[in-house]
Design an enzyme around this catalytic site. Structure first.
Site, mmCIF file in Angstrom:
data_model
loop_
_atom_site.group_PDB
_atom_site.id
_atom_site.type_symbol
_atom_site.label_atom_id
_atom_site.label_comp_id
_atom_site.label_asym_id
_atom_site.label_seq_id
_atom_site.Cartn_x
_atom_site.Cartn_y
_atom_site.Cartn_z
ATOM 1 N N ARG A 228 0.862 -1.185 0.000
ATOM 2 C CA ARG A 228 0.000 0.000 0.000
ATOM 3 C C ARG A 228 0.891 1.225 0.000
ATOM 4 O O ARG A 228 1.753 1.357 0.876
ATOM 5 C CB ARG A 228 -0.891 -0.007 1.246
ATOM 6 C CG ARG A 228 -1.927 1.098 1.244
ATOM 7 C CD ARG A 228 -2.658 1.206 2.570
ATOM 8 N NE ARG A 228 -2.038 2.181 3.436
ATOM 9 C CZ ARG A 228 -2.662 2.860 4.403
ATOM 10 N NH1 ARG A 228 -3.948 2.649 4.636
ATOM 11 N NH2 ARG A 228 -2.021 3.714 5.156
ATOM 12 N N TYR B 143 -2.726 11.983 5.160
ATOM 13 C CA TYR B 143 -3.191 10.710 5.684
ATOM 14 C C TYR B 143 -2.230 9.574 5.276
ATOM 15 O O TYR B 143 -1.841 9.480 4.115
ATOM 16 C CB TYR B 143 -4.606 10.362 5.167
ATOM 17 C CG TYR B 143 -4.888 8.912 5.394
ATOM 18 C CD1 TYR B 143 -5.206 8.460 6.671
ATOM 19 C CD2 TYR B 143 -4.719 7.971 4.387
ATOM 20 C CE1 TYR B 143 -5.362 7.116 6.929
ATOM 21 C CE2 TYR B 143 -4.869 6.616 4.632
ATOM 22 C CZ TYR B 143 -5.196 6.206 5.909
ATOM 23 O OH TYR B 143 -5.327 4.869 6.162
ATOM 24 N N ASP C 242 -4.947 3.977 -0.277
ATOM 25 C CA ASP C 242 -6.119 4.287 0.562
ATOM 26 C C ASP C 242 -6.412 5.777 0.474
ATOM 27 O O ASP C 242 -5.564 6.608 0.833
ATOM 28 C CB ASP C 242 -5.792 3.888 2.015
ATOM 29 C CG ASP C 242 -7.015 3.927 2.918
ATOM 30 O OD1 ASP C 242 -8.063 4.443 2.497
ATOM 31 O OD2 ASP C 242 -6.897 3.445 4.072
ATOM 32 N N HIS D 150 -9.075 7.132 1.998
ATOM 33 C CA HIS D 150 -9.656 7.451 3.308
ATOM 34 C C HIS D 150 -10.839 8.405 3.204
ATOM 35 O O HIS D 150 -10.930 9.399 3.945
ATOM 36 C CB HIS D 150 -8.581 7.986 4.268
ATOM 37 C CG HIS D 150 -8.625 7.296 5.593
ATOM 38 N ND1 HIS D 150 -9.171 7.865 6.705
ATOM 39 C CD2 HIS D 150 -8.216 6.070 5.961
ATOM 40 C CE1 HIS D 150 -9.087 7.023 7.716
ATOM 41 N NE2 HIS D 150 -8.516 5.913 7.287
ATOM 42 N N GLU E 166 -8.786 2.143 -2.179
ATOM 43 C CA GLU E 166 -9.632 1.912 -1.005
ATOM 44 C C GLU E 166 -10.347 3.191 -0.591
ATOM 45 O O GLU E 166 -9.746 4.276 -0.585
ATOM 46 C CB GLU E 166 -8.726 1.425 0.141
ATOM 47 C CG GLU E 166 -9.466 1.196 1.426
ATOM 48 C CD GLU E 166 -8.514 0.928 2.586
ATOM 49 O OE1 GLU E 166 -7.337 0.563 2.345
ATOM 50 O OE2 GLU E 166 -8.950 1.090 3.734
ATOM 51 N N GLU F 105 -13.972 -0.942 5.958
ATOM 52 C CA GLU F 105 -13.363 -1.059 7.292
ATOM 53 C C GLU F 105 -14.222 -0.407 8.372
ATOM 54 O O GLU F 105 -14.114 -0.763 9.534
ATOM 55 C CB GLU F 105 -11.933 -0.511 7.305
ATOM 56 C CG GLU F 105 -11.829 0.967 7.110
ATOM 57 C CD GLU F 105 -10.377 1.450 7.023
ATOM 58 O OE1 GLU F 105 -9.534 0.705 6.507
ATOM 59 O OE2 GLU F 105 -10.117 2.555 7.482
ATOM 60 N N ARG G 242 -13.697 -4.954 3.206
ATOM 61 C CA ARG G 242 -12.627 -4.793 4.206
ATOM 62 C C ARG G 242 -13.123 -4.873 5.649
ATOM 63 O O ARG G 242 -12.488 -4.359 6.554
ATOM 64 C CB ARG G 242 -11.928 -3.448 3.964
ATOM 65 C CG ARG G 242 -11.228 -3.477 2.649
ATOM 66 C CD ARG G 242 -10.099 -2.561 2.449
ATOM 67 N NE ARG G 242 -9.496 -1.871 3.530
ATOM 68 C CZ ARG G 242 -8.533 -2.389 4.316
ATOM 69 N NH1 ARG G 242 -8.094 -3.609 4.117
ATOM 70 N NH2 ARG G 242 -8.022 -1.647 5.283
ATOM 71 N N GLU H 120 -4.552 -7.143 4.866
ATOM 72 C CA GLU H 120 -3.714 -6.024 5.320
ATOM 73 C C GLU H 120 -2.782 -6.496 6.436
ATOM 74 O O GLU H 120 -3.157 -7.273 7.306
ATOM 75 C CB GLU H 120 -4.602 -4.891 5.859
ATOM 76 C CG GLU H 120 -3.813 -3.691 6.347
ATOM 77 C CD GLU H 120 -4.703 -2.521 6.742
ATOM 78 O OE1 GLU H 120 -5.885 -2.730 7.067
ATOM 79 O OE2 GLU H 120 -4.191 -1.374 6.715
ATOM 80 N N TRP I 34 -12.641 12.503 7.774
ATOM 81 C CA TRP I 34 -11.384 11.851 8.182
ATOM 82 C C TRP I 34 -11.310 10.494 7.517
ATOM 83 O O TRP I 34 -12.250 9.741 7.515
ATOM 84 C CB TRP I 34 -11.322 11.730 9.696
ATOM 85 C CG TRP I 34 -10.426 10.637 10.143
ATOM 86 C CD1 TRP I 34 -10.783 9.513 10.830
ATOM 87 C CD2 TRP I 34 -9.005 10.556 9.977
ATOM 88 N NE1 TRP I 34 -9.699 8.739 11.075
ATOM 89 C CE2 TRP I 34 -8.578 9.355 10.545
ATOM 90 C CE3 TRP I 34 -8.056 11.381 9.366
ATOM 91 C CZ2 TRP I 34 -7.242 8.942 10.558
ATOM 92 C CZ3 TRP I 34 -6.741 10.977 9.360
ATOM 93 C CH2 TRP I 34 -6.345 9.777 9.954
#
Ligand code: KDG
Ligand code: MG
Length: 404
Positions: free
Chosen positions: A147, A159, A212, A214, A238, A264, A285, A341, A404
């Site tokens: 990643r 991030y 990612d 985010h 992601e 996630e 995820r 991950e 976030w």
């Protein structure tokens, strides 16, 4: 057989971890991870005040019934706090059941369908050369999936890039209040294709490159990102948009061919069944810690299998070794497993957790010990008290809040 004790232990082992310990009258103990990063004590209270008392006297082998009792019986259902608490109980009961059977958990999930679990590691850089160096170290260690997160030029913190406190994404800030990072979508969208190009040029076509976002982009911006990255063949992108706004995934699907990963922050099958049934995502995820344990996550994975969606479970370092072990057992037994991950363990894990799982050259295995294969030193944990910590927050340049 009866549950005679269910108690929660909170410790700082490099970061905060919440562990549920369930004991039976036959001396078998089960462990569950109840860590909800930055909101740990909410789950502790939910467990201690509302769930643990209900477990005493129950048969630990009735896992499905206990799950139904805690979920369907509560009326107020779903949400990260509730589902993390139920997940911890469920994982502890699977630990007990497989210890009683004398087999590693994956044997009760149908047995291994692969020899090992392919994992992706995290590479990050404050600039491109630092990132390339990190990718190089990981490939030299045998990882073939990485990643990549790189600092966005002109922003103090990005991030996924550690190195200064404001940029810390997983190690929560050491201040009493969340630190604020400034986010600029335009700069990010301009910077990231060059990052992919540099990694692809340096490490070739075989490396799986993941990234990612985010949840920072609008659907249209995410389509622009996807198209700009298509030439570099990402393994996945992601969380390109807000995970809870599921209409955006249709727009993403129509606009770009990059594979998409999400989940996630999902807690339930109801968070993802439209995405799965519509084949709007490629990888799910969810983790057993935040999505109701092995029992519920397994059902989600079976649904995904029917629709050709693969799994890529969350296992950032805020999920404890108990969680990582449970995930690895699931990965080994799931036909539609995609990738796992993996993050380096924070200093301090070893003081309280001993694990049977192993990592070798980018592949993991949960090990052959009965149960999850993890032990927890409660005495050592008592000496490592909880520290209040927050994840950072993000604001746009004009001072307004960003996701976030
Ligand atoms: O607690 C939040 C972290 O687990 C999350 O920010 C890490 O996005 C993450 C990832 O993909 O590991
Ligand atoms: Mg993520």
């Amino acid at each position: 057989m009866k549950i005679v004790s269910a108690r929660v232990s909170v410790c700082w082992a490099g970061r905060n971890y919440v562990t549920l310990l369930v004991d039976t009258d036959e001396g078998v103990q089960g462990l569950g991870d109840a860590t909800l990063n930055g909101r740990e004590l909410a789950v502790v209270a939910y467990l201690q005040e509302h769930v643990c008392p209900l477990l005493i006297g129950r048969d630990p082998q009735r896992i499905e019934d206990t799950w139904q009792y805690l979920y369907r019986g509560a009326y107020w259902r779903r949400g990260p706090v509730t589902m993390t608490a139920i997940g911890a109980v469920d994982v502890a009961l699977w630990d007990i059941k497989s210890k009683l059977a004398g087999v590693p958990l994956y044997q009760l999930l149908g047995g291994a369908v692969r020899d090992s679990v392919r994992v992706y590691a995290h590479a990050e850089g404050r600039d491109r050369s630092e990132l390339l160096e990190q990718v190089g170290k990981l490939t030299a260690a045998g990882f073939d999936a990485v990643r990549v997160q790189a600092a966005v030029p002109g922003l103090d913190a990005t991030y996924g890039v550690r190195g200064d406190e404001r940029a810390e994404s997983y190690e929560p800030a050491a201040s009493d209040y969340p630190v604020t990072q400034i986010w600029d979508t335009d700069r990010y969208l301009r910077a990231i294709p060059g990052v992919f190009e540099a990694v692809r040029d340096a490490y070739g076509g075989d490396l799986a490159i993941l990234h990612d976002v985010h949840n920072r982009l609008t659907p249209l911006e995410a389509v622009q990102l996807g198209r700009s990255l298509e030439p570099f063949r990402p393994f996945w992108i992601e969380d390109p948009t807000l995970a809870e706004d599921q209409r955006s995934f249709r727009q993403l699907r129509e606009g770009t061919t990059v594979p998409l990963a999400v989940g996630e922050t999902f807690n339930s099958v109801w968070d993802c069944h439209d995405l799965v049934q519509g084949r709007l995502v490629d990888y799910l995820r969810l983790s057993p810690s935040h999505a109701g344990g092995v029992t519920h996550l397994r059902k989600i994975h079976l649904l995904a299998e029917l629709h050709g969606v693969r799994t890529g479970p969350h296992a950032a370092s805020d999920l404890s070794p108990v969680a990582l072990a449970a995930i690895l057992h699931l990965d080994l037994a799931a036909p539609n497993f995609g990738i796992q991950e993996y993050m380096e363990r924070p200093r301090g894990w070893d003081d309280v957790f001993s694990v049977g799982y192993r990592l070798e050259a980018g592949r993991m295995h949960p090990g052959q010990e009965p149960g999850l294969g993890v032990t927890y030193d409660e005495r050592a944990a008592e000496r490592l008290s909880y520290r209040r910590r927050y994840l950072p927050v993000a604001r746009l340049r004009d001072g307004s809040m960003s996701d976030w």
